[in-house]
Enzyme design. Structure first.
Site, PDB file in Angstrom:
ATOM      1  N   GLU A 121     -25.751 -21.080  -7.684  1.00 32.13           N
ATOM      2  CA  GLU A 121     -25.642 -20.064  -6.577  1.00 32.13           C
ATOM      3  C   GLU A 121     -24.127 -18.837  -6.562  1.00 32.13           C
ATOM      4  OE1 GLU A 121     -27.509 -23.114  -6.982  1.00 32.13           O
ATOM      5  OE2 GLU A 121     -29.551 -22.371  -6.292  1.00 32.13           O
ATOM      6  N   HIS A 139     -34.857 -28.814   3.737  1.00 35.70           N
ATOM      7  CA  HIS A 139     -35.501 -26.671   3.471  1.00 35.70           C
ATOM      8  C   HIS A 139     -35.953 -27.112   4.491  1.00 35.70           C
ATOM      9  CE1 HIS A 139     -35.666 -28.804  -0.559  1.00 35.70           C
ATOM     10  NE2 HIS A 139     -36.585 -27.246  -1.112  1.00 35.70           N
TER      11      HIS A 139
END
Ligand SMILES: Cc1ncc(C[n+]2csc(CCOP(=O)(O)OP(=O)(O)O)c2C)c(N)n1
Lengths: 325, 324
Positions: B58, B128
């Site tokens: 990322e 999450h």
């Protein structure tokens, strides 16, 4: 190509150009340091003294269509790429006439008109930016190669290793130039890097060589080959240039009196001086002519910078957005 | 009229942007197979050079997008998980966002970062379920949180066309929202311009994303009890439509903010601060938020207990109405 092929070339125009570049960087840095003490340059600088051969020779291997990214120790790269010394000095002094209009300073000097996508103060960050830029130019059908400069310390940043992977995987026309000056601030490379720097690069499937970073012509030959390879579509190449930082990590270091290098070591490091090495390839007359041109140019640069206006504090956040929200 | 879902609207925005501008390209994890469904059909239509599957890296691919933007492209990154933004905070906030100022305006960085499924995803637990739009607003990165399919379309198109970095949060609680839409009416929605989602007289409720639906439901419910709630959706968290809110509050003179981020230094705190500085209110404003420093617990009842809900909103509205 092997590292053995990277010998020196004969005296020619390149020889003089390389000398001019290393000498310019050397004298620019020495004069910039003089402006730190009286406070004309606030915040200090990370001097590039001793590493001049790398910036000079790698940039000499590029065309005007190519781009570079640089580091916190970026003046050499920016000058070698052709930036105006007066505007660079004005930037270090925070003046409106600076390369970045006084908004960037030493660690962010950029000149997009010359393909300088910016010095970057986050260690290892610029290599992934260079990779993206090189990829994008290729998508646009342009013949651009990007060079990412970084130090040995950056080799432990995950993002840089991720960038090596992306570049090799997608055969991006980028050349990674690691300037191994032996230290990340005070941390010796032997205490920081497990394995070897070039082996890390090779593990991603790109050729990687360790070369003498003090001899401008050695660096020129190696980087010419690396740039040609990238341009031909074969993907990235990695050069580890062995060098030595003659001076402090930062101009504040003198005040902090950090003790991490023995005087003997510093003397040995300084004995291989890229300016002297390249200068020996010129006649005394040739050298004197270049030297005096540079002094004249730097006198003019200093006069320009010192005479330039400071930015107007009325609008400190100008340029924050390309489009005003 | 055809029904358009929020996710399909974003998909259309991407397709239209790829179609109309060759400098737009997409990158992200598993986007070729459209793991989140956001990029469904785009690979076959636009090819692998414009729908780029990235390795799990990322930080590098976020900066890669910055580099591509500096070279004239308009990258759109999809992040699979909201908390991945924590991993690339440096690349968005410290690199992309700062480039324009630090170079004295020499460049622009038109990257769009899309989070498909931000906030609680029902049972995905601590790592999450974040909804970090406040963080980006705080540092001044343009930040949008659309509530409806038409806004999801229009704000995403505008984000991609904008010359600055823009983070777009598509809340997981909004992805299923559908709306009757004549596709020919889909159009860009300017960044920084809010909308009155429902007009009312007695109190202004500020909400973004999925919480607009909750605010509308509460407004319906309270209408039966004779309370007229105006729902103001700023759409863009930063820059914030202060004029739009001022117009609403000038009418209602009462304010409640419902915000799916943590209380301290959150988006709701900012709106209340603005209210204190600028508005004349008939009662102290209230906010409904996640608790201070919240992390979403796994067990569903606990997850729900942390999120701002309709009951709390009703209580807050009643409290500002009672306050004389
Ligand atoms: C990611 C990151 N970590 C730490 C720092 C602080 N810092 C600035 S320069 C530097 C040393 C970098 O060493 P190296 O990459 O070898 O380059 P050199 O200074 O030797 O040229 C450090 C630790 C930083 N700027 N960025």
């Amino acid at each position: 190509m092997t590292a053995d092929d990277l010998g020196r070339t004969g005296p020619d125009a390149v020889t003089v150009d390389l000398y001019r570049a290393v000498r310019l960087i050397r004298r620019f840095e020495e004069r910039a340091i003089e402006f730190v003490r009286p406070g004309e340059i606030v915040g200090g600088i990370h001097p590039y003294l001793g590493q001049e051969a790398i910036a000079a020779a790698v940039c000499a291997a590029l065309t005007s269509a190519d781009v570079i990214t640089s580091t916190h120790r970026g003046h050499g790269h920016v000058l070698a790429r052709g930036a105006d010394p007066g505007r660079l000095l004005a930037e270090l002094m925070g003046r409106e006439t600076g390369l970045n209009k006084g908004r960037g300073g030493s660690m962010h000097a950029a000149d997009f008109s010359l393909g300088i996508l910016g010095a970057n103060a986050i260690v290892g960050a610029a290599a992934s930016i260079a990779t993206g830029a090189a990829w994008a130019y290729r998508q646009q059908g342009r013949d651009t190669v990007a060079v990412a400069f970084f130090g040995d310390g950056a080799m432990n940043e995950g993002m840089l290793l991720e960038a090596l992977n992306l570049a090799a995987l997608w055969r991006v026309p980028v050349v990674f130039v690691c300037e191994n000056n032996g230290y990340a601030t005070t941390m010796p490379v032997e205490s920081a890097v497990a394995g070897s720097i070039t082996a890390r690069a090779r593990a991603f499937g790109m050729p990687a060589f360790t070369i003498d970073g003090q001899d401008p012509e050695t660096v020129f030959k190696a980087s010419t080959a690396a740039v040609a390879r990238a341009r031909s579509g074969k993907g990235p190449m990695f050069l580890e240039c062995l060098t030595y930082r003659f001076d402090a990590h930062h101009t504040f270091e003198h005040r902090a009196r950090l003790d991490y290098r023995s005087p003997d070591e510093v003397a040995a490091g300084r004995s291989r001086d890229p300016v002297a090495i390249q200068g020996a390839r010129l006649s005394d007359d040739e050298r004197a002519a270049v030297d005096s041109q540079i002094e004249t140019a730097l006198d003019a640069a200093a006069e320009f910078a010192l005479g330039s206006a400071h930015p107007d504090p009325a609008d400190p956040l100008k340029y924050l957005y390309a489009v005003m929200p | 009229m055809p029904k358009l879902s929020y996710l399909k609207a974003m998909n259309r925005a991407l397709a239209d942007s790829l179609d109309s501008d060759p400098s737009v390209f997409l990158l992200g994890e598993d986007i070729r197979v459209a793991a989140s469904n956001l990029t469904a059909g785009l690979l076959s239509r636009f090819g692998p050079e414009r729908v780029l599957d990235t390795p799990l890296s990322e930080q590098a691919f976020t900066n890669f997008a910055t580099g591509a933007a500096l070279a004239g492209m308009r990258p759109v990154i999809e992040f699979q998980i909201p908390s991945l933004l924590f991993l690339v905070f440096e690349q968005i906030v410290n690199q992309a966002h700062k480039f324009s100022l630090m170079t004295g305006g020499q460049c622009k960085v038109p990257v769009t970062y899309v989070v498909t499924g931000s906030g609680s995803r029902t049972g995905w637990a601590g790592q999450h379920s974040d909804h970090p739009y406040t963080l980006f607003a705080h540092v001044g990165v343009k930040t949008v949180v659309p509530a409806t399919p038409m806004d999801a379309y229009g704000l995403l198109v505008s984000a991609i066309r904008d010359d600055d970095p823009v983070v777009m949060f598509a809340p997981s609680g909004a992805l299923g929202v559908r709306e009757d839409v004549e596709f020919t009416t889909l159009a860009p929605v300017p960044l920084g311009v809010g909308r009155v989602a429902r007009p009312g007289r007695d109190v202004t409720v500020v909400a973004v994303g999925q919480l607009v639906q909750d605010a509308l439901a509460v407004a319906d419910e309270l209408a039966g009890a004779g309370v007229s709630v105006e729902v103001f959706d700023p759409r863009t968290v930063y820059p914030f439509d202060l004029d739009g809110l001022a117009a609403s509050v000038a009418k209602t003179r009462r304010l409640v903010v419902i915000d799916d981020s943590n209380r301290t230094s959150g988006f709701a705190a900012e709106v209340l601060a603005v209210a204190a500085e600028r508005f004349t209110l008939a009662a102290p404003p209230r906010r409904v938020t996640r608790p201070d420093g919240a992390v979403l617990p796994f067990a569903l009842a606990l997850d729900r207990a942390v999120q701002p809900g309709r009951e709390q909103l009703v209580a807050a509205i009643n409290a500002v109405l009672e306050d004389k």
